[in-house]
Motif scaffolding. Structure first.
Motif, PDB file in Angstrom:
ATOM      1  N   GLU A  55       0.883  -0.963  -0.080  1.00 11.42           N
ATOM      2  CA  GLU A  55       0.133   0.069  -0.082  1.00 11.42           C
ATOM      3  C   GLU A  55       0.801   1.225  -0.023  1.00 11.42           C
ATOM      4  O   GLU A  55       0.354   2.364  -0.603  1.00 11.42           O
ATOM      5  CB  GLU A  55      -0.698   0.032   1.302  1.00 11.42           C
ATOM      6  N   ARG A  59       0.940   4.056  -3.092  1.00  6.19           N
ATOM      7  CA  ARG A  59       0.490   5.553  -2.861  1.00  6.19           C
ATOM      8  C   ARG A  59       1.370   6.340  -3.770  1.00  6.19           C
ATOM      9  O   ARG A  59       1.036   7.335  -4.025  1.00  6.19           O
ATOM     10  CB  ARG A  59       0.642   5.706  -1.436  1.00  6.19           C
ATOM     11  N   ALA A 275      -4.595   1.665  -2.539  1.00  7.26           N
ATOM     12  CA  ALA A 275      -3.380   2.410  -1.591  1.00  7.26           C
ATOM     13  C   ALA A 275      -4.113   3.366  -0.600  1.00  7.26           C
ATOM     14  O   ALA A 275      -3.340   4.176  -0.110  1.00  7.26           O
ATOM     15  CB  ALA A 275      -2.507   3.015  -2.606  1.00  7.26           C
ATOM     16  N   ASP A 276      -5.592   3.199  -0.255  1.00  9.51           N
ATOM     17  CA  ASP A 276      -5.803   4.401   0.208  1.00  9.51           C
ATOM     18  C   ASP A 276      -6.222   4.012   1.991  1.00  9.51           C
ATOM     19  O   ASP A 276      -6.807   4.608   2.878  1.00  9.51           O
ATOM     20  CB  ASP A 276      -7.346   4.842  -0.257  1.00  9.51           C
TER      21      ASP A 276
END
Length: 283
Positions: A55, A59, A275-276
């Motif tokens: 992740e 980002r 990726a949040d």
């Protein structure tokens, strides 16, 4: 590993941490820690440090794809024979290899044998062009006092990990060197796997070792003070651990069984990463 020329922005990257490199394929090899045991469950799904590192990578590179080949209970030899070839077939730009804890717990532990398998995995992945990262193993006795006899084994394994990593230019996140690694809040109730916060710290350690953007040394910082149980409460905690975790583990060993029997990798193919997701909160 030799310094690599800085690749173009649209080119998968290899080589040295900290260079302007685009990582498009991340593959994780290992056992239960890499699978994510202790961070989620088999019903809702496991996350773990490898997912968290993916992740972080995603980002900054939304095109990143990630595979996790780890299976709980695997020894270093099994990780080598079962996971290396599939990992190479995925041609990762960056890979993590974490192995040896299950070997530590076996009567016939041999640090040199474990490092022979690490050497083969490190060598094959780096020769193909992947940037490889690993971790050192914290002193388990700081969380689980009955593990004190394992201290010489942990020391020997960590020395071997560092030596083998240097041979291949593998990045080492020194999770073993910081006192916070012994904080019970970083460990799950079984005292063998990291908790969600522990997995978050491992991911942050790897991110810093890889010199990823937005990484720093905050993973080494101590947690706020905590009041630990004493007296009868402490005895009750130990008895519950013996009955709930150590007993079943010993029974599996006596029966020649593994927690990974019948299991396969949770993410054997490369897929995009969401990726949040946010880090867990210290406390």
């Amino acid at each position: 590993m030799p310094e690599a020329d800085t690749p173009k922005a649209d080119t998968p990257g290899t080589g040295t941490p900290g260079t302007e490199t685009t990582y498009l394929r991340y593959v994780a090899l290992g056992d239960s820690q890499t699978e994510g045991v202790g961070d989620g469950d088999d019903t809702t799904g496991l996350r773990g440090f490898a997912d968290r590192l993916a992740e972080h990578l995603a980002r900054h590179e939304p095109a990143l794809q990630y595979a996790n080949l780890a299976v709980r209970g695997r020894l270093a030899a099994q990780i080598h024979t079962e996971q290396l070839a599939p990992a190479l077939a995925l041609r990762p730009d960056v890979a993590t290899v974490v192995a040896g804890v299950n070997d530590l717990l076996r009567p016939g532990f041999d640090a040199d044998e474990v490092c022979t398998h690490l050497d083969a995995m490190f060598g094959a992945l780096t020769e193909q062009g992947a940037l490889v990262a690993t971790i050192t193993i914290p002193d388990l006795s700081r969380v689980c006092p009955v593990a004190r006899p394992l201290i010489p084994r942990v020391t020997a394994l960590n020395e071997g990990i560092r030596r083998t990593a240097r041979r291949h230019g593998v990045v080492v996140a020194e999770t073993a060197l910081h006192p916070v690694a012994g904080d019970p809040r970083l460990w799950s109730p079984d005292r063998l796997h990291a908790s969600p916060l522990g997995h978050e710290r491992i991911a942050a350690a790897l991110a810093q070792a890889l010199r990823l953007p937005d990484s720093d040394d905050t993973w080494t910082h101590p947690l706020p003070p905590q009041t630990l149980p004493t007296g009868l409460r402490a005895v009750g905690t130990e008895l519950r651990w013996l009955a709930g975790f150590l007993g079943p583990w010993l029974l599996r060993r006596l029966r020649g069984r593994s927690s990974g029997d019948g299991r396969s990798a949770k993410r054997p193919l490369l897929h995009p990463v969401l990726a949040d997701r946010r880090p867990v909160t210290d406390g």
